[in-house]
Design a protein around this motif. Structure first.
Motif, PDB file in Angstrom:
ATOM      1  N   ARG A  99      36.285  26.113  46.107  1.00  8.80           N
ATOM      2  CA  ARG A  99      35.807  27.476  46.369  1.00  8.80           C
ATOM      3  C   ARG A  99      36.893  28.326  47.007  1.00  8.80           C
ATOM      4  NH1 ARG A  99      30.354  27.496  49.574  1.00  8.80           N
ATOM      5  NH2 ARG A  99      31.126  29.581  49.907  1.00  8.80           N
ATOM      6  N   LYS A 102      39.403  29.268  44.343  1.00  4.23           N
ATOM      7  CA  LYS A 102      38.830  30.285  43.462  1.00  4.23           C
ATOM      8  C   LYS A 102      38.807  31.650  44.146  1.00  4.23           C
ATOM      9  CE  LYS A 102      35.359  28.908  41.082  1.00  4.23           C
ATOM     10  NZ  LYS A 102      34.008  28.543  40.626  1.00  4.23           N
ATOM     11  N   ALA A 103      38.479  31.680  45.435  1.00  2.00           N
ATOM     12  CA  ALA A 103      38.440  32.938  46.175  1.00  2.00           C
ATOM     13  C   ALA A 103      39.843  33.511  46.354  1.00  2.00           C
ATOM     14  CB  ALA A 103      37.778  32.737  47.535  1.00  2.00           C
ATOM     15  N   SER A 105      42.319  33.173  44.285  1.00  2.00           N
ATOM     16  CA  SER A 105      42.866  33.630  43.016  1.00  2.00           C
ATOM     17  C   SER A 105      42.182  34.884  42.486  1.00  2.00           C
ATOM     18  CB  SER A 105      42.757  32.517  41.972  1.00  2.00           C
ATOM     19  OG  SER A 105      41.395  32.243  41.691  1.00  2.00           O
ATOM     20  N   LYS A 106      41.113  35.340  43.140  1.00  2.00           N
ATOM     21  CA  LYS A 106      40.450  36.577  42.727  1.00  2.00           C
ATOM     22  C   LYS A 106      41.356  37.769  43.017  1.00  2.00           C
ATOM     23  CE  LYS A 106      35.518  35.855  43.035  1.00  2.00           C
ATOM     24  NZ  LYS A 106      34.316  36.218  43.810  1.00  2.00           N
ATOM     25  N   PRO A 107      41.463  38.687  42.088  1.00  2.00           N
ATOM     26  CA  PRO A 107      42.257  39.889  42.371  1.00  2.00           C
ATOM     27  C   PRO A 107      41.546  40.786  43.382  1.00  2.00           C
ATOM     28  CG  PRO A 107      41.221  40.070  40.204  1.00  2.00           C
ATOM     29  CD  PRO A 107      40.923  38.684  40.731  1.00  2.00           C
ATOM     30  N   VAL A 108      42.314  41.340  44.284  1.00  2.00           N
ATOM     31  CA  VAL A 108      41.777  42.253  45.285  1.00  2.00           C
ATOM     32  C   VAL A 108      41.698  43.624  44.646  1.00  2.00           C
ATOM     33  CG1 VAL A 108      42.177  43.277  47.553  1.00  2.00           C
ATOM     34  CG2 VAL A 108      42.819  40.898  47.111  1.00  2.00           C
TER      35      VAL A 108
END
Length: 112
Positions: A99, A102-103, A105-108
């Protein structure tokens, strides 16, 4: 008398369960609480089943003394409780790491 081992080990189970619940402190969201609660309930239920099984094994063995019923019940209950908690710790660690990756690698929004 099979329940004596559970009564004697209940404080220790509560201590181990509390430590499992509290650490690591973050993230403390609803899916994590559900996972932890499920693991603790499963550990407790399986320890009761193992306790009864161990006591039964002590009863049916003719050459074992009366104390061995309680000893086997305690060993089986403690082993089952620890096995579930160790498995849950390993699964939870992998799940939390996945998790976090995954968090991360999320685009801001607005950074592109």
């Amino acid at each position: 008398m099979a329940w004596l081992s559970l009564v004697l080990f209940l404080p220790w189970f509560l201590l181990l369960g509390t430590l499992y619940w509290l650490f690591p402190r973050q993230p403390r969201d609803a899916p994590r609480r559900l996972f932890d609660a499920t693991a603790l309930v499963l550990a407790f239920v399986l320890s009761i089943v193992a306790m009864l099984w161990g006591h039964h094994i002590g009863v049916v063995q003719d050459d074992a003394g009366p104390i061995w019923r309680q000893v086997l019940a305690v060993l089986y209950a403690y082993g089952a409780f620890l096995a579930v908690l160790v498995g849950a710790l390993l699964l939870r660690g992998a799940w939390l790491a996945r998790r976090a990756t995954k968090a991360a690698s999320k685009p801001v929004p607005g950074s592109s």
